[in-house]
Design an enzyme around this catalytic site. Sequence first.
Site, mmCIF file in Angstrom:
data_model
loop_
_atom_site.group_PDB
_atom_site.id
_atom_site.type_symbol
_atom_site.label_atom_id
_atom_site.label_comp_id
_atom_site.label_asym_id
_atom_site.label_seq_id
_atom_site.Cartn_x
_atom_site.Cartn_y
_atom_site.Cartn_z
ATOM 1 C CD GLU A 52 34.602 34.795 42.034
ATOM 2 O OE1 GLU A 52 33.964 35.644 41.386
ATOM 3 O OE2 GLU A 52 34.470 33.564 41.876
ATOM 4 C CG HIS A 61 32.174 33.111 45.777
ATOM 5 N ND1 HIS A 61 31.871 31.769 45.933
ATOM 6 C CD2 HIS A 61 33.142 33.195 44.845
ATOM 7 C CE1 HIS A 61 32.627 31.077 45.093
ATOM 8 N NE2 HIS A 61 33.403 31.911 44.426
ATOM 9 C CG ASP A 64 36.531 31.501 40.313
ATOM 10 O OD1 ASP A 64 36.757 31.295 41.529
ATOM 11 O OD2 ASP A 64 35.528 31.039 39.731
#
Length: 353
Positions: free
Chosen positions: A31, A189, A312
């Site tokens: 991600e 997302h 992230d």
Amino acid sequence: MRRFFLLALTVASFVHARVWNDTGVGTIVFEEAWSTPEIAVTVGGAPALGKTIEELQANLVDVHNHRLALMDEFGVDFMVLSCVQPCIQGISDPETAAAMAVDLNNNLADLISNNTLRFGAFAALAMHNASVAAQELNRTVTELGFLGALLNDYQQSGPNDDTLLYYDQPEYDEFWQMVTDLDVPVYFHPRTNVEPILSLVYGHGFGLEGPAQEFAATLSTHILGLCTNGVFDRFPTLKIIVGHLGERLPSDLFRTDEQLLRQVPLGIPMQRNASSYWLTNLYETTAGNFATPLLQFHKSQIGLDRIMHSIDYPFALISEGQEWVNSLGDVLTREELLELKRGTAIRVLKLDD
Ligand SMILES: *[C@@H]1O[C@H](CO)[C@@H](O)[C@H](O)[C@H]1NC(C)=O
Ligand SMILES: *[C@@H]1O[C@H](CO)[C@@H](O)[C@H](O)[C@H]1NC(C)=O
Ligand SMILES: *[C@@H]1O[C@H](CO)[C@@H](O)[C@H](O)[C@H]1NC(C)=O
Ligand SMILES: *[C@@H]1O[C@H](CO)[C@@H](O)[C@H](O)[C@H]1NC(C)=O
Ligand SMILES: *[C@@H]1O[C@H](CO)[C@@H](O)[C@H](O)[C@H]1NC(C)=O
């Protein structure tokens, strides 16, 4: 003819025999945001404490320098890049969105082409038209070697940006058919909401828009829509990945299941309870949610084999994500930790296929 055949064989084996930096212990994270300089300057929000918005924007654009150095330093073997939210989902005009998706995907493929040992990509897709989205997914997976797609929640549309397209409706079956035929995962997302949702729902509480509240609230609704509208019943092999420890969904399955079961006699089309889809179709990642007790609770709810590590970056720091995951040796066995850091991801992303 013979030459063409040999060429086709070479291309096919290039796509299939992926070579990546498999150290046997490092993490695989996916991600992880990237953007062009043009998109980066539009990114706002709150950078990590002690970092500036300019650093955040520079880190989005950079791949081969600071980002790679941190991956080396903190033990990230392989990173899958995707376009920072809302990306194509924030473009209301269908033709502009479709053309920009193709450009971005080509751009990203070029950018990582000299280091596919360390970097892979998820496609950005215009979701106005399921057939167009399906074709672009096919192109990126079969021709560019992409590992799946990352969709930034609903597709905004309409002349006033106020038509929201959710992929749990029957017209998206054509897209899900392609996803399951290609057997690639789709990462869901979060995105910043369109006006007037932003002002109507979040205007009263400064700071509640974004990751603190808005993201999980909006995206979890979309994921539950996939459940209640029977998408997983129609596509039993579909793999959907949800970040930030599942946008809270596995924290609340008792109430979700109990209340949705009451709706079954009233006609909701799903054939199973919501929690069961976490055992067959939904995966979560730890991206940006490095909470050990919550990870342990989710393990008890959906099983560790549905949970994968991610960071992230650059919204969360590579050091933070890696130091956290490596601290889990206290609560997981060595085998469990390796599955969380890499084993499940290798299978879901088909890195060794
Ligand atoms: C492989 O990844 C590790 C981090 O896990 C890094 O230290 C190493 O330099 C990488 N090797 C190559 C050839 O990129
Ligand atoms: C890939 O190309 C970029 C841009 O030219 C460069 O900075 C980077 O060092 C290259 N990486 C490799 C592994 O050659
Ligand atoms: C979606 O795209 C396909 C292929 O380009 C086209 O034939 C179809 O009419 C489009 N559908 C809509 C609803 O615009
Ligand atoms: C996907 O792309 C490949 C390669 O271009 C092509 O052979 C195949 O027909 C496409 N699949 C579909 C369902 O369009
Ligand atoms: C959900 O469904 C599974 C079987 O698919 C069942 O074992 C479980 O008890 C159900 N949970 C609830 C709360 O109904």
